[in-house]
Structure formats: structure tokens, C-alpha cells
Design a protein around this motif. Structure first.
Motif, short mmCIF file in Angstrom:
data_model
loop_
_atom_site.label_atom_id
_atom_site.label_comp_id
_atom_site.label_asym_id
_atom_site.label_seq_id
_atom_site.Cartn_x
_atom_site.Cartn_y
_atom_site.Cartn_z
N GLN A 225 0.82 -1.20 0.00
CA GLN A 225 0.00 0.00 0.00
C GLN A 225 0.86 1.26 0.00
O GLN A 225 0.53 2.26 -0.64
CB GLN A 225 -0.92 -0.02 1.22
CG GLN A 225 -2.04 1.02 1.20
CD GLN A 225 -1.63 2.35 1.79
OE1 GLN A 225 -0.63 2.42 2.52
NE2 GLN A 225 -2.37 3.39 1.46
N GLY A 230 -3.54 1.45 -2.92
CA GLY A 230 -4.53 0.40 -2.76
C GLY A 230 -5.40 0.66 -1.54
O GLY A 230 -5.15 1.58 -0.75
N ASN A 231 -6.43 -0.17 -1.42
CA ASN A 231 -7.37 -0.01 -0.31
C ASN A 231 -6.87 -0.85 0.86
O ASN A 231 -7.18 -2.04 0.98
CB ASN A 231 -8.77 -0.46 -0.74
CG ASN A 231 -9.84 -0.01 0.24
OD1 ASN A 231 -9.54 0.25 1.40
ND2 ASN A 231 -11.07 0.09 -0.23
#
Length: 321
Positions: A225, A230-231
Motif C-alpha cells: 500500500q 490500494g485499499n
């Protein structure tokens, strides 16, 4: 006269009730203050000493043997074992205690008839084994506690991310809200990031300090991340669920393999209990053979074979996945 006695009893009852209420008020006042003063983990206890946050970080690293000047030995595996065991006692003091225990066991065996040379050999064997076994036991207990706390910590970080906090702030929330060992460990991450370390390096240091097998998943998720986006919230949600399911499977396998471990416990306990019963009921039963050197060789061989058999049974009933 009756009325006078009744008045005295009323005064006594009122005095007793007053004393009870005063005692309860003092207790509640003290308990309320102590609850406010209670620190949930080791890091917060050090913060109560009115020292700077940098000194807290230095003290925590020193207690865990992570500073450059503290290790007594340079053996990497021994240092890693000491760090992952969470022991804050100075290493020199710990080794003195274990050496004293080994010396006491050897002297007790010599006093019971063991030849002096074998007693010295017993001390030489126990002196390095006792500290290693003690730290391995402490590390196993600490890893078990950390593994139970990790899913909850990930969920707390996820809630912090949902509230809009950045990852370091969410990690700092864990250090304030959760007890040891995970509270202090995540607090060290927050302090290292505060004083210049990047988040991925701090998380890698966390894995070196703790050694839990699920931590690389968390470190990899944050690293990906950080580098490519990204989540992270969804990733940590799934990771928390995965770790919980792994824990359930591990406990299920352990329950299934209980029979093998129980057999090892029984086979180990029966000779020791039988020997203790004979010595309690007939103390002179072995009196004629205590001074014979061959007796101690036979006892040593029996114990060795017993330990080897137990080791094989434990290896058959323990599963690593």
C-alpha cells in the motif's frame, strides 16, 4: 434501663454505619484515582515517569537488548531469542539466576551420592540449557498472547482508517488502547516513525522483535500500500479474518492431537511418580545402590531414552502450518 440500652445500641449501630461509609468513600476515592493512574502497557508506564518520548523509546530498546552496547554475547540466535521472549531483566542477572539454579541442582545430586565428576558434568550441561529453555518458554507464551491480540489490533487499525486517520496514527491508537505485548510493540513502531524511521522499516523491526508467523502478511500489506497504493482497509479486514480462521484451525488440530501429548505426559509422569512413591513408603529401598557409579549411569540412560521417546511423540503430535 431498657430504653437506655436501646439508645446505646442505636449509637453503636450509627457509629459502625458511619465507619463503613467512611471506609467505602476512601476506597472509592482511592480506586478512582488508581484507575486513572493505571497504565495499560509497559510503554505507558514509562511515560508516567515524566521522561521524554525519545527516552521511553531508548529504554524500551535497552530492556529488549536492541541497543548496540547491551548484549553480553554476540550470538545472533541467542540475542533474537532473548528479544522475542520479551524479557526485560538484565541478561547478566538472568544468567546468574539460571547458573545458580543449575549449581543448586548439581549440588543436590552430589549430596545424594552422584560422583563429583558427574555432578560437574551435570552443571556444565544445565548452565546453558536452563536459560535457553526458559526463554523459549517465555517466547512461546508471548507469541500465543500476541497472536490472540493481532486480529483485534488489525480491526482497531481498520476502524481508524475508516475514520480518516493515516496508518501511523491508527497504529498509535493500538499502542494506547491495547495491553502488552502488542500495545508496547506497536507503540515502539509509532515512536520509531516519529523519530525518523519509515513505516515499512519499523514494521520489519517489529517482526524481528516478535517473530510471529502472521506478521509478514501485515508487513507485506502495508508495504504494498505504501509503494503502489490500494485499499488498505479492505486488505486488513480480510487479513484479520484470515488470521482468525488460521487460529481456529490451529486450535482444532491441537485438540485432535491431544491424545499423543497426553500419552507423553503420562509416560513421563509414571516413572517419576513411582520413584517418589517408593522413596516415600520405603526410603531405604535404594540405599545399597546409591553409592554405586553404575546406578547413576543407568538412571542417566533411562532418562535419556525417556526424553527421546517423548520428543518423538511430541514431534508426531505437533503440526506446523
Amino acid at each position: 434501663m431498657f430504653n437506655g440500652l436501646s439508645a446505646i445500641y442505636v449509637v453503636y449501630a450509627a457509629a459502625a454505619l458511619t465507619g463503613i461509609m467512611i471506609a467505602e468513600a476512601c476506597y472509592l476515592l482511592y480506586a478512582g484515582r488508581s484507575d486513572k493512574r493505571t497504565a495499560i502497557n509497559r510503554r505507558m508506564k514509562l511515560q508516567e515517569s515524566k521522561i521524554s518520548q525519545e527516552q521511553v523509546l531508548i529504554q524500551l530498546r535497552k530492556e529488549r537488548g536492541l541497543d548496540a552496547g547491551s548484549p553480553l554475547f554476540s550470538l545472533d540466535r541467542f540475542r533474537a531469542l532473548r528479544t522475542q521472549s520479551g524479557m526485560i531483566m538484565p541478561l547478566s542477572k538472568f544468567l546468574m539466576i539460571t547458573s545458580g539454579v543449575a549449581m543448586a541442582v548439581a549440588l543436590a545430586a552430589v549430596s545424594r551420592g552422584l560422583p563429583l565428576l558427574l555432578g560437574l558434568l551435570l552443571f556444565v550441561m544445565l548452565a546453558p540449557i536452563l536459560p535457553v529453555m526458559t526463554m523459549r518458554f517465555k517466547r512461546g507464551r508471548r507469541l500465543k498472547r500476541f497472536g490472540m491480540q493481532l486480529p483485534e489490533a488489525l480491526e482497531l487499525i481498520t476502524r481508524g482508517l475508516k475514520a480518516g486517520h493515516p496508518v501511523p496514527v491508527a497504529i498509535a491508537m493500538v499502542s494506547r488502547e491495547m495491553p502488552d505485548p502488542i500495545g508496547t510493540e506497536f507503540g515502539v513502531i509509532a515512536d520509531e516513525v516519529t523519530y525518523g524511521s519509515d513505516l515499512v522499516s519499523a514494521l520489519n523491526s517489529l517482526f524481528d522483535r516478535v517473530g510471529h508467523e502472521d506478521l509478514p502478511l501485515f508487513v507485506t500489506a502495508v508495504s504494498i500500500q505504501t509503494s503502489s497504493g490500494g485499499n488498505l482497509r479492505e486488505i486488513l479486514d480480510g487479513l484479520s479474518t484470515t488470521i482468525r480462521e488460521r487460529g481456529k484451525l490451529r486450535r482444532k488440530v491441537r485438540a485432535i492431537s491431544t491424545e499423543g501429548r497426553l500419552s507423553a505426559y503420562i509416560l513421563t509422569a509414571v516413572p517419576a511418580l513411582l520413584f517418589a512413591a517408593i522413596m516415600a513408603l520405603m526410603p531405604q529401598y535404594y540405599a545399597d545402590v546409591w553409592g554405586v557409579p553404575k546406578t547413576w549411569y543407568m538412571i542417566g540412560g533411562s532418562v535419556t531414552w525417556l526424553m527421546l521417546g517423548n520428543l518423538m511423540m511430541f514431534k508426531m503430535s505437533n503440526f506446523k502450518f
